[in-house]
Write an enzyme that holds these catalytic residues in place. Structure first.
Site, PDB file in Angstrom:
ATOM      1  N   TYR A 158       0.551  -1.154  -0.016  1.00 46.44           N
ATOM      2  CA  TYR A 158       0.774   0.166   0.285  1.00 46.44           C
ATOM      3  C   TYR A 158       0.675   1.743  -0.078  1.00 46.44           C
ATOM      4  O   TYR A 158       0.719   2.127  -1.142  1.00 46.44           O
ATOM      5  CB  TYR A 158      -1.115  -0.326   1.462  1.00 46.44           C
ATOM      6  CG  TYR A 158      -1.699   0.952   1.285  1.00 46.44           C
ATOM      7  CD1 TYR A 158      -3.335   1.010  -0.182  1.00 46.44           C
ATOM      8  CD2 TYR A 158      -1.959   1.923   1.939  1.00 46.44           C
ATOM      9  CE1 TYR A 158      -3.870   2.138   0.645  1.00 46.44           C
ATOM     10  CE2 TYR A 158      -2.479   3.043   2.559  1.00 46.44           C
ATOM     11  CZ  TYR A 158      -3.356   3.146   1.365  1.00 46.44           C
ATOM     12  OH  TYR A 158      -4.387   4.165   1.405  1.00 46.44           O
ATOM     13  N   LYS A 162       1.163   3.837  -2.984  1.00 48.24           N
ATOM     14  CA  LYS A 162       1.056   6.039  -2.215  1.00 48.24           C
ATOM     15  C   LYS A 162       2.062   6.828  -3.700  1.00 48.24           C
ATOM     16  O   LYS A 162       1.984   7.650  -3.003  1.00 48.24           O
ATOM     17  CB  LYS A 162       0.757   5.731  -1.170  1.00 48.24           C
ATOM     18  CG  LYS A 162      -0.851   5.020  -1.188  1.00 48.24           C
ATOM     19  CD  LYS A 162      -2.232   6.023  -2.459  1.00 48.24           C
ATOM     20  CE  LYS A 162      -3.317   4.688  -1.582  1.00 48.24           C
ATOM     21  NZ  LYS A 162      -4.824   5.233  -2.347  1.00 48.24           N
TER      22      LYS A 162
HETATM   23  N1  LIG Z   1     -10.412   5.484   4.139  1.00 47.91           N
HETATM   24  C1  LIG Z   1      -9.203   6.113   4.686  1.00 47.91           C
HETATM   25  O1  LIG Z   1      -8.774   6.288   6.067  1.00 47.91           O
HETATM   26  C2  LIG Z   1      -8.288   6.418   4.097  1.00 47.91           C
HETATM   27  C3  LIG Z   1      -6.763   7.433   4.353  1.00 47.91           C
HETATM   28  C4  LIG Z   1      -5.651   7.638   3.053  1.00 47.91           C
HETATM   29  C5  LIG Z   1      -6.299   7.289   1.760  1.00 47.91           C
HETATM   30  N2  LIG Z   1      -6.881   6.317   0.936  1.00 47.91           N
HETATM   31  C6  LIG Z   1      -7.257   6.582  -0.090  1.00 47.91           C
HETATM   32  O2  LIG Z   1      -8.423   6.636  -0.606  1.00 47.91           O
HETATM   33  C7  LIG Z   1      -9.536   6.300  -1.843  1.00 47.91           C
HETATM   34  C8  LIG Z   1     -10.529   5.795  -1.416  1.00 47.91           C
HETATM   35  O3  LIG Z   1     -10.435   4.806   0.622  1.00 47.91           O
HETATM   36  P1  LIG Z   1     -12.139   4.485   0.931  1.00 47.91           P
HETATM   37  O4  LIG Z   1     -11.938   4.017   2.051  1.00 47.91           O
HETATM   38  O5  LIG Z   1     -13.789   5.347   0.441  1.00 47.91           O
HETATM   39  O6  LIG Z   1     -12.361   2.701   0.113  1.00 47.91           O
HETATM   40  P2  LIG Z   1     -13.435   1.787   0.027  1.00 47.91           P
HETATM   41  O7  LIG Z   1     -14.203   2.430   1.018  1.00 47.91           O
HETATM   42  O8  LIG Z   1     -12.756   0.923   0.534  1.00 47.91           O
HETATM   43  O9  LIG Z   1     -13.757   2.387  -1.180  1.00 47.91           O
HETATM   44  C9  LIG Z   1     -12.859   2.193  -2.728  1.00 47.91           C
HETATM   45  C10 LIG Z   1     -13.773   3.243  -3.184  1.00 47.91           C
HETATM   46  O10 LIG Z   1     -12.909   2.120  -4.508  1.00 47.91           O
HETATM   47  C11 LIG Z   1     -13.420   1.670  -5.822  1.00 47.91           C
HETATM   48  N3  LIG Z   1     -12.641   0.416  -6.690  1.00 47.91           N
HETATM   49  C12 LIG Z   1     -11.435  -0.746  -5.838  1.00 47.91           C
HETATM   50  N4  LIG Z   1     -11.226  -1.423  -6.352  1.00 47.91           N
HETATM   51  C13 LIG Z   1     -11.055  -0.854  -8.081  1.00 47.91           C
HETATM   52  C14 LIG Z   1     -10.843  -0.580  -9.330  1.00 47.91           C
HETATM   53  N5  LIG Z   1     -10.353  -2.269  -9.857  1.00 47.91           N
HETATM   54  N6  LIG Z   1     -11.782  -0.213 -10.793  1.00 47.91           N
HETATM   55  C15 LIG Z   1     -12.731   0.968  -9.948  1.00 47.91           C
HETATM   56  N7  LIG Z   1     -12.643   1.458  -8.913  1.00 47.91           N
HETATM   57  C16 LIG Z   1     -12.601  -0.068  -7.641  1.00 47.91           C
HETATM   58  C17 LIG Z   1     -15.198   1.098  -5.202  1.00 47.91           C
HETATM   59  O11 LIG Z   1     -15.697   0.445  -5.545  1.00 47.91           O
HETATM   60  P3  LIG Z   1     -15.912  -0.440  -6.359  1.00 47.91           P
HETATM   61  O12 LIG Z   1     -16.050  -1.704  -5.531  1.00 47.91           O
HETATM   62  O13 LIG Z   1     -17.728  -0.718  -7.095  1.00 47.91           O
HETATM   63  O14 LIG Z   1     -15.408  -0.739  -7.652  1.00 47.91           O
HETATM   64  C18 LIG Z   1     -14.987   1.813  -3.924  1.00 47.91           C
HETATM   65  O15 LIG Z   1     -15.873   3.123  -4.442  1.00 47.91           O
HETATM   66  C19 LIG Z   1      -8.382   5.036  -1.720  1.00 47.91           C
HETATM   67  O16 LIG Z   1      -7.528   5.399  -2.656  1.00 47.91           O
HETATM   68  C20 LIG Z   1      -7.698   5.078  -0.179  1.00 47.91           C
HETATM   69  O17 LIG Z   1      -6.094   4.431  -0.663  1.00 47.91           O
HETATM   70  C21 LIG Z   1      -7.919   6.314   2.583  1.00 47.91           C
END
Ligand SMILES: NC(=O)c1ccc[n+]([C@@H]2O[C@H](COP(=O)([O-])OP(=O)(O)OC[C@H]3O[C@@H](n4cnc5c(N)ncnc54)[C@H](OP(=O)(O)O)[C@@H]3O)[C@@H](O)[C@H]2O)c1
Length: 253
Positions: A158, A162
């Site tokens: 991860y 990033k």
């Molecule tokens: N939550 C945190 O604490 C956090 C912190 C720092 C950074 N981030 C980053 O923020 C972003 C969103 O995180 P989140 O926590 O909201 O994640 P999440 O709840 O797991 O949602 C992930 C999203 O990505 C989509 N996705 C996954 N694989 C995909 C693919 N192959 N093609 C297209 N879409 C895909 C999923 O949609 P489908 O499954 O419908 O395709 C979903 O809409 C990520 O890049 C994560 O690394 C999150």
């Protein structure tokens, strides 16, 4: 000189918009006046999001997209430009976050993480860049993480993915900024989403996280939206190739 934070009537793409941060960012961009193309694999969730945005008075349209499929990225981004007439803002948010101890990481897990988090982001940037360079205007925002600049246990793949986003963001800024296309990354701290719920719902894990955030709370999607809207607006026209950390001070120590 009053800065202009308006994204009224801008055409925006949000990937990974079917849940979590992407879902909320799409709502925030639409509430700020942008017309939003929302993308992910789960069409039913996108349809619900589009309905919610239009009920709130905004405009959105759903597109099925798996960011591991480069041909599909090109075709769907092209379709958005055709449907809306142009493309102003792209938020590359789709990403996987499940951690794994380094000694347990399999080739499949590594490839999947890189395909979605790094290769997917690059080819979305490329598809957006090609359209935006032709227009001479565009704002690309890549969703990175606080752990793109510091390590975290179980984060070998991860964190590498990033960190790669930060680096490609810098290179694309060098190549595109003189032609009207700005590209930046945002680096959130922990935010409660479907992707992190299991970990953050464990009091032990949550306390460990809170102990490392000087601001004393985990992030909200609104915190990320503030950074994204700033980077999508003319107020940030001289900001390019940077990482805007939204981490409550996690990486300041
Ligand atoms: N939550 C945190 O604490 C956090 C912190 C720092 C950074 N981030 C980053 O923020 C972003 C969103 O995180 P989140 O926590 O909201 O994640 P999440 O709840 O797991 O949602 C992930 C999203 O990505 C989509 N996705 C996954 N694989 C995909 C693919 N192959 N093609 C297209 N879409 C895909 C999923 O949609 P489908 O499954 O419908 O395709 C979903 O809409 C990520 O890049 C994560 O690394 C999150």
């Amino acid at each position: 000189m009053q800065p202009n934070f308006s994204i009224q009537d801008k055409i925006a793409i949000v990937t990974g918009a079917s849940k979590g941060i992407g879902y909320g960012l799409a709502q925030a961009l639409a509430a700020a006046g942008a017309k939003v193309a929302v993308m992910a694999r789960s069409k039913a969730s996108l349809d619900r999001l589009v309905e919610e945005i239009s009920r709130a008075g905004g405009q959105a349209k759903a597109y099925e997209l798996d960011v591991r499929n480069v041909e599909q990225i090109r075709s769907v981004f092209g379709q958005v430009a055709e449907d809306f007439g142009r493309l102003d803002i792209v938020v590359n948010n789709a990403g996987l976050g499940e951690g794994m101890l380094a000694e347990d990481i399999t080739e499949d897990y590594w490839d999947e993480m890189m395909d979605v988090n790094l290769k997917g982001v690059f080819f979305c940037c490329q598809a957006a860049g090609r359209l935006m360079l032709e227009q001479g205007y565009g704002k690309i925002i890549n969703v990175s993480s606080q752990v793109s600049v510091v390590g975290i246990t179980e984060g070998a793949a991860y964190c590498a993915s990033k960190g790669g986003i930060n680096q490609l963001t810098k290179v694309l800024a060098l190549e595109w900024s003189s032609r009207g296309v700005n590209i930046n990354a945002v680096g959130p701290t922990f935010i409660h989403t479907p992707g992190t719920a299991e970990r953050l719902d464990s009091p032990e894990f949550r306390d460990g996280v809170l102990a490392r955030i000087p601001a004393g709370r985990i992030g909200t999607i609104g915190d990320v939206a503030g950074a994204v809207i700033y980077l999508a607006s003319p107020a940030s026209d001289l900001v390019t190739g940077t990482l805007l950390l939204v981490d409550g001070g996690w990486t300041a120590q």
